[in-house]
Design an enzyme around this catalytic site. Sequence first.
Site, PDB file in Angstrom:
ATOM      1  N   ASP A 163       1.292   2.945  -8.401  1.00 24.95           N
ATOM      2  CA  ASP A 163       2.041   3.509  -7.285  1.00 24.95           C
ATOM      3  C   ASP A 163       1.731   4.994  -7.083  1.00 24.95           C
ATOM      4  OD1 ASP A 163       3.961   3.496  -5.251  1.00 24.95           O
ATOM      5  OD2 ASP A 163       5.413   2.376  -6.439  1.00 24.95           O
ATOM      6  N   ASP A 221       6.470   0.463   2.526  1.00 23.71           N
ATOM      7  CA  ASP A 221       7.065  -0.766   1.967  1.00 23.71           C
ATOM      8  C   ASP A 221       7.561  -1.719   3.055  1.00 23.71           C
ATOM      9  OD1 ASP A 221       6.617   0.577  -0.353  1.00 23.71           O
ATOM     10  OD2 ASP A 221       8.685   0.425  -1.090  1.00 23.71           O
TER      11      ASP A 221
HETATM   12  C1  GLA Z   1       7.245   1.921  -4.114  1.00 22.28           C
HETATM   13  C2  GLA Z   1       6.277   0.763  -3.868  1.00 22.28           C
HETATM   14  C3  GLA Z   1       7.052  -0.547  -3.905  1.00 22.28           C
HETATM   15  C4  GLA Z   1       7.760  -0.695  -5.245  1.00 22.28           C
HETATM   16  C5  GLA Z   1       8.659   0.502  -5.510  1.00 22.28           C
HETATM   17  C6  GLA Z   1       9.207   0.496  -6.906  1.00 22.28           C
HETATM   18  O1  GLA Z   1       8.153   2.074  -3.092  1.00 22.28           O
HETATM   19  O2  GLA Z   1       5.628   0.925  -2.645  1.00 22.28           O
HETATM   20  O3  GLA Z   1       6.191  -1.635  -3.664  1.00 22.28           O
HETATM   21  O4  GLA Z   1       6.801  -0.834  -6.264  1.00 22.28           O
HETATM   22  O5  GLA Z   1       7.940   1.723  -5.341  1.00 22.28           O
HETATM   23  O6  GLA Z   1      10.001   1.607  -7.167  1.00 22.28           O
END
Ligand code: GLA
Length: 397
Positions: A163, A221
């Site tokens: 990430d 997301d």
């Molecule tokens: C980010 C990523 C998500 C998830 C969250 C976890 O937002 O894009 O897919 O992994 O972190 O905290």
Amino acid sequence: MKGFLACTLRTTASWLLVSAVAVAAAPAMAAATPPQMGFNNWNSTHCRDEFDEGMIRGIADKFISLGLKDAGYRFVNIDDCWASWQRGKDGKLQANPKRFPSGIKALADYIHQRGLKFGLYSSAGTSTCEPLKENRGFPGGLGHEKQDAATYASWGVDYLKYDNCNNQKIDAHKRYTDMAEALRSTGRPIFYSMCEWGENKPWLWAGKPPVDAQSWRTTGDITDTYASMLKIFKENVVLDSYATPGHWNDPDMLEVGNGGMTDVEYRSHFSLWSIMAAPLLIGTDLRTIKPDALQILLNKEVIAVDQDPLGKQGHQVRDADGIHVIVKPLKDGSRAVAVFNETDASHDVAINAAEIGLKAGQYNVRDLWQHSDAKGDGSLKVSLPAHATVVYRIVKL
Ligand code: GLA
């Protein structure tokens, strides 16, 4: 810097020699990895307490009993919140003892014993994305790449989602290269799934050395709404020219089954992700999944479009009046065509054969949701309800 200087001082002749040896020693080219298929807990649990080793073992069991392994799903991946708040005294990452009392290695073993693969999560930052607690987050990989990669390999990790949170504004190319090199230096094949949200246009660099990631997130997301799915689809569908076999655009994980969309919308979600050769990572709790959602995830004919070995992301040939037509050439010479109606009203759509790249001739048109065949000149006429998608596989007779 020292290594760089040493490299630049090499003569052209020695470079040629090095490459000739490398070519001679290289094994037959391994087939490119298709878009990853599996499960990740994030969309269904986020950081809630239900995310623990019991749940993940249960999911691995469901891969077998529900036929998901047979359909090609392989990775059982865990997301943020698996780790303990602190590294151990030796600096090693450690599992959260409440959620994973048996440890990560034991979980990986359980998953491997079922013929499946295991994936883990970290962030190319000082801590992961979950909000800070007691002024600190879960430890991230920045500056710990070598040690963390070695830990992953020792636990039997097959996949890393990496990430982008708390990155201290350090250049993304450097951060993702450092982990790529650390993973490679373990000698264990670990699928590298970059999650940089498209901020630095990873499609331009992430699939090539020195990063050589298998996939990179192209968007922010997803949430379990039609609007979110639609927005992400539109951002990802135009990036088709950057996907190559083994290197995929990732428009985020599936929401199918989580309850925020209708079955028609979930079928569109799954169809669009498949025609875009996207990762198919199930984001719903398989222990309680409803039959209709499961049926979507188990559509082997649509999965075959996603996984097709030619490795092309579908190309959008029409985007007008809320109607999208996407064409994906397949290895056997046939082509998959998805027709999606993003609007809130039903539409009659006509597509002539030339628009989807077909020459004059006779074709079999197979509807991959109805599982039915029709013969014709390859032109299509379809009445599409609001938010619906049809997917065809068209082959010359
Ligand atoms: C980010 C990523 C998500 C998830 C969250 C976890 O937002 O894009 O897919 O992994 O972190 O905290």
